[in-house]
Design a protein around this motif. Structure first.
Motif, short mmCIF file in Angstrom:
data_model
loop_
_atom_site.label_atom_id
_atom_site.label_comp_id
_atom_site.label_asym_id
_atom_site.label_seq_id
_atom_site.Cartn_x
_atom_site.Cartn_y
_atom_site.Cartn_z
N ALA A 259 0.85 -1.20 0.00
CA ALA A 259 0.00 0.00 0.00
C ALA A 259 0.88 1.25 0.00
N LEU A 260 1.97 1.21 0.74
CA LEU A 260 2.89 2.36 0.77
C LEU A 260 3.57 2.52 -0.58
N ASP A 261 3.93 1.39 -1.17
CA ASP A 261 4.65 1.39 -2.45
C ASP A 261 3.80 2.04 -3.54
N ALA A 262 2.48 1.75 -3.48
CA ALA A 262 1.58 2.30 -4.50
C ALA A 262 1.61 3.84 -4.48
N LEU A 263 2.03 4.40 -3.34
CA LEU A 263 2.09 5.87 -3.23
C LEU A 263 3.53 6.38 -3.25
N GLY A 264 4.44 5.49 -3.55
CA GLY A 264 5.86 5.87 -3.57
C GLY A 264 6.41 6.10 -2.17
N LEU A 265 5.74 5.54 -1.15
CA LEU A 265 6.18 5.79 0.22
C LEU A 265 6.94 4.61 0.85
N ALA A 266 7.10 3.49 0.10
CA ALA A 266 7.80 2.34 0.69
C ALA A 266 9.24 2.74 0.98
N GLY A 267 9.71 2.45 2.19
CA GLY A 267 11.07 2.83 2.56
C GLY A 267 11.13 4.19 3.23
N GLU A 268 10.04 4.96 3.10
CA GLU A 268 10.01 6.30 3.71
C GLU A 268 9.49 6.24 5.15
N ILE A 269 8.66 5.23 5.42
CA ILE A 269 8.02 5.12 6.73
C ILE A 269 8.45 3.81 7.39
N PRO A 270 8.99 3.84 8.62
CA PRO A 270 9.38 2.59 9.27
C PRO A 270 8.19 1.64 9.43
N VAL A 271 8.44 0.35 9.14
CA VAL A 271 7.41 -0.69 9.28
C VAL A 271 8.01 -1.87 10.02
N ALA A 272 7.30 -2.37 11.03
CA ALA A 272 7.75 -3.57 11.76
C ALA A 272 6.84 -4.74 11.43
N GLY A 273 7.42 -5.94 11.42
CA GLY A 273 6.64 -7.17 11.26
C GLY A 273 7.21 -8.21 12.20
N GLN A 274 6.87 -9.46 12.01
CA GLN A 274 7.49 -10.54 12.78
C GLN A 274 7.26 -11.87 12.09
#
Ligand code: BGC
Length: 365
Positions: A259-274
């Motif tokens: 979803a972030l990538d679709a807006l060119g925001l992937a890598g701009e906002i920290p995301v955590a997973g596990q």
């Protein structure tokens, strides 16, 4: 002999289907066609364990094989049980309560000595435990807790700690700002524990007015698609101004990052997973995911297999603590998770969880 066993198993599987079909409502029609689909796609194993052998027999009733980790759980558990000279029958219910209950009935009727269950639904799986107890079969709640039932043992990771690790890593990077929490499936007790852990860490920041959680939703069935939709909703509702995202696992983090990538925001906002899924570790290398949490599955499968065999032999298993499941204090074992960022990816490689080649493989290769 094998054919004979197969026919018995088929009868066991088909009888309840007839009973279900005889009083079909709209919902039953759905459930029955799902069961048929599952049978066709071999989610219901027709091959039965050899009821004539005197080996210890373990039944492993899994919710799903959807996430990469469950394939490791399945294969490593089988290996561990067989290394102990016992045998195991494994059935995965494809995220369906009715199928999981059918599977458990099948395993109980096959005379397994111990039933190991990864519940799809923490509450409705209690019915499985009650049935097993009626047949004097011991039950281990594996990775996820079965609520309100007399399970003999719960073995998992410290799931609250998983959430704490995620929030600690992200608050170090973003001590102030707008946070989104993309939870797991509401039906899974672990989703609640992960969330509790996250908020243990976020709360002081929230109280000081430094962090605002602007979106907080469960993700039905843990699917990346539902996480994608949640993230889209979060972005739209907040005018695309989000500072950090904590997702309950790597599959949902994947949906968030799309979803972030679709807006060119992937890598701009920290995301955590596990889960330390391969795709997530690759995203960490690429810089689109900030961290994951590695849960050494082999320790879980080896411990669960050893304890299942002990329970089958009638030995007393006490665990290292007890956890209340709404009905009683369940003897429990919680294993240690490990936080992973770009800096310590080698931990996963050293443990043989993923190979260096796989992690650093170029996309599309
Ligand atoms: C497990 C996670 C997994 C999730 C979705 C949780 O109960 O602890 O490792 O990603 O279920 O299957």
């Amino acid at each position: 002999m094998k054919h004979y066993l197969k026919s018995i198993t088929l009868v066991i599987l088909i009888l309840p289907l007839f009973m279900l079909l005889s009083c079909e409502t709209e919902k039953d029609v759905d459930v029955n066609s799902e069961i048929r689909e599952a049978e066709e796609s071999e989610h219901i194993a027709i091959e039965s364990i050899d009821t004539t052998s005197d080996k210890i027999k373990i039944g492993f009733s899994m919710d799903t094989l959807e996430e990469e980790r469950w394939l490791k759980d399945r294969d490593m558990f089988k290996e561990a049980v067989e290394a102990l000279g016992a045998e195991v029958e494994i059935l995965a219910a494809n995220g369906n309560d009715a199928i999981q209950i059918l599977h458990a009935e099948t395993l109980i009727d096959q005379g397994v000595d111990v039933l190991v269950v990864v519940p799809y639904n923490a509450e409705s799986t209690a019915a499985i435990v009650d049935k097993a107890r009626l047949s004097d079969i011991k039950v281990i709640s594996y990775d996820r807790l079965v609520k309100n039932a007399d399970v003999d043992l719960y073995i998992s990771f410290d799931n609250e700690q998983v959430g704490e690790m995620q929030a600690r890593a992200i608050t170090e990077l973003v001590p102030k700002g707008k946070y989104v929490y993309i939870g797991g499936a509401d039906t899974d007790n672990n989703a609640h524990l992960f969330k509790k852990g996250v908020f243990n860490i976020l709360q002081p920041f929230i109280d000081q007015g430094d962090i605002t959680v602007v979106y907080d939703q469960w993700t039905k069935d843990w699917t990346p698609l539902n996480a994608f939709k949640n993230m889209e909703e979060a972005l739209i509702a907040n005018n695309y101004e989000i500072d950090a995202v904590i997702a309950a696992n790597d599959a949902t983090a994947g949906g968030v990052i799309e979803a972030l990538d679709a807006l060119g925001l992937a890598g701009e906002i920290p995301v955590a997973g596990q889960d330390a899924e391969l795709a997530a570790v690759q995203r960490i290398v690429d810089g689109t995911q900030t961290m994951t949490v590695y849960k050494p599955i082999k320790t879980l499968t080896d411990t669960a297999a050893a304890l299942a065999v002990e329970l089958a032999k009638g030995e007393l298993v006490i665990g290292d603590r007890t956890i209340n499941n709404g009905k009683y204090e369940v003897p429990s074992i919680l294993l240690e998770p490990i936080a992973i960022t770009k800096k310590n990816i080698d931990t996963i490689i050293a443990d043989g969880f993923h190979s260096k080649e796989d992690i650093y493989r170029q996309k599309g290769n």
